[in-house]
Design a protein around this motif. Sequence first.
Motif, PDB file in Angstrom:
ATOM      1  N   THR A 325       0.826  -1.193   0.000  1.00 36.38           N
ATOM      2  CA  THR A 325       0.000   0.000   0.000  1.00 36.38           C
ATOM      3  C   THR A 325       0.858   1.240   0.000  1.00 36.38           C
ATOM      4  OG1 THR A 325      -1.648  -1.199   1.304  1.00 36.38           O
ATOM      5  CG2 THR A 325      -1.887   1.187   1.188  1.00 36.38           C
ATOM      6  N   SER A 326       0.501   2.208  -0.858  1.00 35.45           N
ATOM      7  CA  SER A 326       1.183   3.487  -0.861  1.00 35.45           C
ATOM      8  C   SER A 326       0.175   4.584  -0.584  1.00 35.45           C
ATOM      9  CB  SER A 326       1.879   3.747  -2.198  1.00 35.45           C
ATOM     10  OG  SER A 326       0.936   3.793  -3.243  1.00 35.45           O
ATOM     11  N   GLY A 327       0.663   5.735  -0.114  1.00 37.56           N
ATOM     12  CA  GLY A 327      -0.230   6.825   0.245  1.00 37.56           C
ATOM     13  C   GLY A 327      -0.880   7.446  -0.963  1.00 37.56           C
ATOM     14  N   GLY A 328      -2.081   8.021  -0.773  1.00 34.03           N
ATOM     15  CA  GLY A 328      -2.792   8.671  -1.855  1.00 34.03           C
ATOM     16  C   GLY A 328      -2.248  10.063  -2.130  1.00 34.03           C
ATOM     17  N   THR A 329      -2.516  10.568  -3.327  1.00 33.71           N
ATOM     18  CA  THR A 329      -2.087  11.912  -3.707  1.00 33.71           C
ATOM     19  C   THR A 329      -2.945  12.964  -3.021  1.00 33.71           C
ATOM     20  OG1 THR A 329      -1.411  11.073  -5.855  1.00 33.71           O
ATOM     21  CG2 THR A 329      -1.648  13.438  -5.657  1.00 33.71           C
ATOM     22  N   ASP A 330      -4.250  12.707  -2.902  1.00 32.92           N
ATOM     23  CA  ASP A 330      -5.149  13.652  -2.249  1.00 32.92           C
ATOM     24  C   ASP A 330      -5.377  13.254  -0.802  1.00 32.92           C
ATOM     25  OD1 ASP A 330      -7.407  14.160  -5.076  1.00 32.92           O
ATOM     26  OD2 ASP A 330      -5.398  14.921  -4.651  1.00 32.92           O
ATOM     27  N   ALA A 331      -5.547  14.263   0.041  1.00 35.05           N
ATOM     28  CA  ALA A 331      -5.877  13.961   1.428  1.00 35.05           C
ATOM     29  C   ALA A 331      -7.199  13.223   1.477  1.00 35.05           C
ATOM     30  CB  ALA A 331      -5.977  15.265   2.220  1.00 35.05           C
ATOM     31  N   GLY A 332      -7.233  12.159   2.292  1.00 40.25           N
ATOM     32  CA  GLY A 332      -8.475  11.410   2.442  1.00 40.25           C
ATOM     33  C   GLY A 332      -8.595  10.218   1.530  1.00 40.25           C
ATOM     34  N   THR A 333      -7.692  10.013   0.565  1.00 43.47           N
ATOM     35  CA  THR A 333      -7.748   8.813  -0.248  1.00 43.47           C
ATOM     36  C   THR A 333      -7.026   7.697   0.467  1.00 43.47           C
ATOM     37  OG1 THR A 333      -5.702   9.198  -1.466  1.00 43.47           O
ATOM     38  CG2 THR A 333      -7.705  10.216  -2.332  1.00 43.47           C
ATOM     39  N   ALA A 334      -7.348   6.469   0.111  1.00 38.39           N
ATOM     40  CA  ALA A 334      -6.741   5.317   0.768  1.00 38.39           C
ATOM     41  C   ALA A 334      -5.489   4.850   0.042  1.00 38.39           C
ATOM     42  CB  ALA A 334      -7.764   4.182   0.843  1.00 38.39           C
ATOM     43  N   GLY A 335      -5.038   5.584  -0.985  1.00 36.32           N
ATOM     44  CA  GLY A 335      -3.808   5.228  -1.659  1.00 36.32           C
ATOM     45  C   GLY A 335      -4.000   4.135  -2.686  1.00 36.32           C
ATOM     46  N   THR A 336      -2.873   3.475  -3.031  1.00 33.08           N
ATOM     47  CA  THR A 336      -2.861   2.424  -4.040  1.00 33.08           C
ATOM     48  C   THR A 336      -2.419   1.124  -3.421  1.00 33.08           C
ATOM     49  OG1 THR A 336      -2.364   3.986  -5.818  1.00 33.08           O
ATOM     50  CG2 THR A 336      -1.819   1.673  -6.215  1.00 33.08           C
ATOM     51  N   ILE A 337      -3.155   0.073  -3.686  1.00 33.22           N
ATOM     52  CA  ILE A 337      -2.775  -1.272  -3.261  1.00 33.22           C
ATOM     53  C   ILE A 337      -2.243  -2.006  -4.479  1.00 33.22           C
ATOM     54  CG2 ILE A 337      -3.578  -3.481  -2.375  1.00 33.22           C
ATOM     55  CD1 ILE A 337      -5.658  -2.006  -0.768  1.00 33.22           C
ATOM     56  N   SER A 338      -1.014  -2.503  -4.404  1.00 36.71           N
ATOM     57  CA  SER A 338      -0.415  -3.263  -5.494  1.00 36.71           C
ATOM     58  C   SER A 338      -0.409  -4.741  -5.114  1.00 36.71           C
ATOM     59  CB  SER A 338       1.022  -2.786  -5.752  1.00 36.71           C
ATOM     60  OG  SER A 338       1.596  -3.483  -6.832  1.00 36.71           O
ATOM     61  N   MET A 339      -1.153  -5.538  -5.878  1.00 41.38           N
ATOM     62  CA  MET A 339      -1.290  -6.964  -5.589  1.00 41.38           C
ATOM     63  C   MET A 339      -0.179  -7.760  -6.281  1.00 41.38           C
ATOM     64  SD  MET A 339      -4.094  -6.914  -3.763  1.00 41.38           S
ATOM     65  CE  MET A 339      -4.665  -8.625  -3.719  1.00 41.38           C
ATOM     66  N   PRO A 340       0.396  -8.747  -5.615  1.00 46.95           N
ATOM     67  CA  PRO A 340       1.477  -9.531  -6.228  1.00 46.95           C
ATOM     68  C   PRO A 340       0.956 -10.470  -7.312  1.00 46.95           C
ATOM     69  CG  PRO A 340       0.902 -10.452  -4.096  1.00 46.95           C
ATOM     70  CD  PRO A 340       0.101  -9.180  -4.234  1.00 46.95           C
ATOM     71  N   THR A 341       1.794 -10.691  -8.325  1.00 47.67           N
ATOM     72  CA  THR A 341       1.500 -11.678  -9.360  1.00 47.67           C
ATOM     73  C   THR A 341       2.224 -12.981  -9.022  1.00 47.67           C
ATOM     74  OG1 THR A 341       3.357 -10.801 -10.622  1.00 47.67           O
ATOM     75  CG2 THR A 341       1.170  -9.988 -11.194  1.00 47.67           C
ATOM     76  N   SER A 342       1.910 -14.030  -9.756  1.00 48.49           N
ATOM     77  CA  SER A 342       2.592 -15.307  -9.567  1.00 48.49           C
ATOM     78  C   SER A 342       2.701 -16.021 -10.904  1.00 48.49           C
ATOM     79  CB  SER A 342       1.850 -16.191  -8.557  1.00 48.49           C
ATOM     80  OG  SER A 342       0.500 -16.390  -8.962  1.00 48.49           O
ATOM     81  N   LEU A 343       3.722 -16.827 -11.060  1.00 48.31           N
ATOM     82  CA  LEU A 343       3.919 -17.562 -12.313  1.00 48.31           C
ATOM     83  C   LEU A 343       3.245 -18.922 -12.224  1.00 48.31           C
ATOM     84  CD1 LEU A 343       5.338 -17.493 -15.109  1.00 48.31           C
ATOM     85  CD2 LEU A 343       7.226 -18.746 -14.030  1.00 48.31           C
ATOM     86  N   ILE A 344       2.387 -19.212 -13.185  1.00 49.98           N
ATOM     87  CA  ILE A 344       1.729 -20.514 -13.281  1.00 49.98           C
ATOM     88  C   ILE A 344       2.444 -21.303 -14.372  1.00 49.98           C
ATOM     89  CG2 ILE A 344      -0.447 -21.732 -13.609  1.00 49.98           C
ATOM     90  CD1 ILE A 344      -0.366 -19.838 -11.173  1.00 49.98           C
ATOM     91  N   VAL A 345       3.237 -22.281 -13.979  1.00 53.38           N
ATOM     92  CA  VAL A 345       4.030 -23.048 -14.940  1.00 53.38           C
ATOM     93  C   VAL A 345       3.214 -24.229 -15.449  1.00 53.38           C
ATOM     94  CG1 VAL A 345       6.142 -24.366 -15.305  1.00 53.38           C
ATOM     95  CG2 VAL A 345       6.177 -22.359 -13.801  1.00 53.38           C
TER      96      VAL A 345
END
Length: 385
Positions: A325-345
């Motif tokens: 999670t990273s902080g939002g640009t505007d006050a009051g936003t919940a920021g950005t959540i970056s979800m991990p990927t995975s390799l399916i072999v």
Amino acid sequence: MPKLTIRDIAQLAGLSKSTVSLVLNNSPKVDPATRERVLEVMRSHNYTPSSAATALAKGRTPFIGMIVPGLTWHMVAAVNYGVASVIEQSPYEIILYTSTNEKDYTALVERITTSGLSAGLLVVTHDQPLDPLEKLHRSGLPVVLVNTLGTPSSLPSVQTDNYEGTRIALRHLVELGHTRIACVQGLMAYVCCQDRYRGYLDALDEAGISPDPGLTVDGGFHPPTVRERVSELLARPDRPTAIVAQNDSTAYAVMQAVIDCGLRVPQDISVVGFDDIASSADTHPPLTTVRQPFPEMGVAAARMLLRTIDGDDAGAPDGDAGAVTSGGTDAGTAGTISMPTSLIVRESTTGAPSKPFTPARTPATGPDTPPRPWSGLGPNISSQR
């Protein structure tokens, strides 16, 4: 500046509060001219009605609005599943809206606003401009993006780690002994595609492999173009032994181009996709691919929206393991959540061949032609990102 109330709108329009309430409730008792007069005042003052209060006043459970690019897009069902698994356990219900790239959804956003039915809005991003949504969020209606394109925005959003996804795919191929690895690009105007290409270049650099510009193919997520460009690539005497594609539908076209050239997947050319859409487990051979966690993205976005509606914007939602999670640009936003990927072999990748295979015929034809990668999957595999 304090948020305007229904009473303020009534005074500005020179009407009674009850008349404005009738407009917000879409009452047939209001004549068209009066309705338009109220709506114009609302638009000019960026007024967003209290959606939950309006819905409760009607005796209904408040709704969560959800805008998706189109129900046929391959990731939509998976995202919807994740969203529904959360919203169905809350006091809210879902209103689903569709808005394709060919339609400007500014009018749709306005209808959602003036209807007063939605307590918040979830949006799966596509090519539409985000300005109307950012304006809506600033006016007081919570908006959260399921940001499948990685588009820069001040809005709270959930997205996936496109950069790291391609890096893990390249590491897999390097570990299998591949050193000539091609990349079939998507639409490079999309940030997600730019991130995937950076991951490709950086992974080669980390492996001590100098990138060969001739191994980068511009496919534009257009299967006929991909087949043509990849066929040209495979005709070279120094052809690659592995190809990474920037989505699964592109990977299907790559696999077909390999077959067209009389070559084999994976014995001659290993192929890796990106997304892990449902059909990729049923290709011939099954496709090795980077999984985007679409259901989990829907879960995280729905939880983020509910927390925002409840006035709790702190951090990533509980239960989203591995999310950053990273902080939002505007006050009051919940920021950005970056979800991990995975390799399916799966079976579309194997060790690099010791020497190039010379096809017996080009292209492959006749009764012993290998099956198409999407044989049995239906005629219309989507080429959308």
